[in-house]
Design a protein around this motif. Structure first.
Motif, mmCIF file in Angstrom:
data_model
loop_
_atom_site.group_PDB
_atom_site.id
_atom_site.type_symbol
_atom_site.label_atom_id
_atom_site.label_comp_id
_atom_site.label_asym_id
_atom_site.label_seq_id
_atom_site.Cartn_x
_atom_site.Cartn_y
_atom_site.Cartn_z
ATOM 1 N N THR A 1 1.916 7.457 -4.472
ATOM 2 C CA THR A 1 2.593 8.586 -3.846
ATOM 3 C C THR A 1 3.480 8.118 -2.703
ATOM 4 O OG1 THR A 1 0.808 8.979 -2.260
ATOM 5 C CG2 THR A 1 0.657 10.123 -4.379
ATOM 6 N N SER B 1 -6.783 5.994 -1.500
ATOM 7 C CA SER B 1 -7.742 6.638 -2.404
ATOM 8 C C SER B 1 -7.079 6.854 -3.764
ATOM 9 C CB SER B 1 -8.207 7.970 -1.827
ATOM 10 O OG SER B 1 -7.125 8.878 -1.777
ATOM 11 N N GLU B 2 -7.897 7.082 -4.762
ATOM 12 C CA GLU B 2 -7.397 7.217 -6.127
ATOM 13 C C GLU B 2 -6.351 8.321 -6.266
ATOM 14 O OE1 GLU B 2 -9.203 8.215 -10.515
ATOM 15 O OE2 GLU B 2 -10.443 7.080 -9.115
ATOM 16 N N SER B 3 -6.515 9.429 -5.549
ATOM 17 C CA SER B 3 -5.569 10.545 -5.664
ATOM 18 C C SER B 3 -4.233 10.273 -4.976
ATOM 19 C CB SER B 3 -6.191 11.819 -5.098
ATOM 20 O OG SER B 3 -6.462 11.649 -3.722
ATOM 21 N N ASN B 4 -4.143 9.251 -4.138
ATOM 22 C CA ASN B 4 -2.901 8.951 -3.421
ATOM 23 C C ASN B 4 -2.157 7.732 -3.938
ATOM 24 O OD1 ASN B 4 -2.772 11.029 -1.435
ATOM 25 N ND2 ASN B 4 -4.483 10.054 -0.401
ATOM 26 N N ASN C 1 -0.712 13.972 5.895
ATOM 27 C CA ASN C 1 -0.793 14.510 4.540
ATOM 28 C C ASN C 1 0.505 15.147 4.074
ATOM 29 O OD1 ASN C 1 -3.283 13.902 3.366
ATOM 30 N ND2 ASN C 1 -4.303 15.415 4.655
ATOM 31 N N GLN D 1 1.331 6.994 0.305
ATOM 32 C CA GLN D 1 0.821 5.626 0.271
ATOM 33 C C GLN D 1 1.933 4.627 0.571
ATOM 34 O OE1 GLN D 1 -0.169 3.771 -3.459
ATOM 35 N NE2 GLN D 1 -1.967 2.782 -2.572
#
Length: 82
Positions: free
Chosen positions: A21, A15-18, A57, A24
């Protein structure tokens, strides 16, 4: 391997927020061998080498023989992929 119940399904780490990171990066390399170095509370560094088993997470699981080590994803300092 021990019978451990991990939450299912794993979050979408694409997803865009990950993007970009640790989460990911680890999720894209599940099953690959890695050496993960984590910072402990006393300031020392602990190394764990094994296959990336699961990513959550806030944690990454590494299988090493018949054991699974879980590390706080925010305590990870260095990673070497083999």
């Amino acid at each position: 391997m021990q019978d451990i119940n991990f939450p299912d399904p794993m979050p979408d780490f694409n997803s865009e927020s990950n993007i970009g990171t640790w989460k990911q990066l680890f999720a894209a390399n599940i099953g690959k061998r890695a050496k993960i170095e984590i910072s402990l509370f006393n300031g020392s560094i602990q190394s764990i080498t094994g296959d990336i088993y699961i990513v959550g997470n806030a944690y990454v699981g590494v299988s090493c023989g018949d054991k699974i080590f879980l590390a706080d994803i925010y305590a990870i300092k260095f990673v070497t992929f083999f």
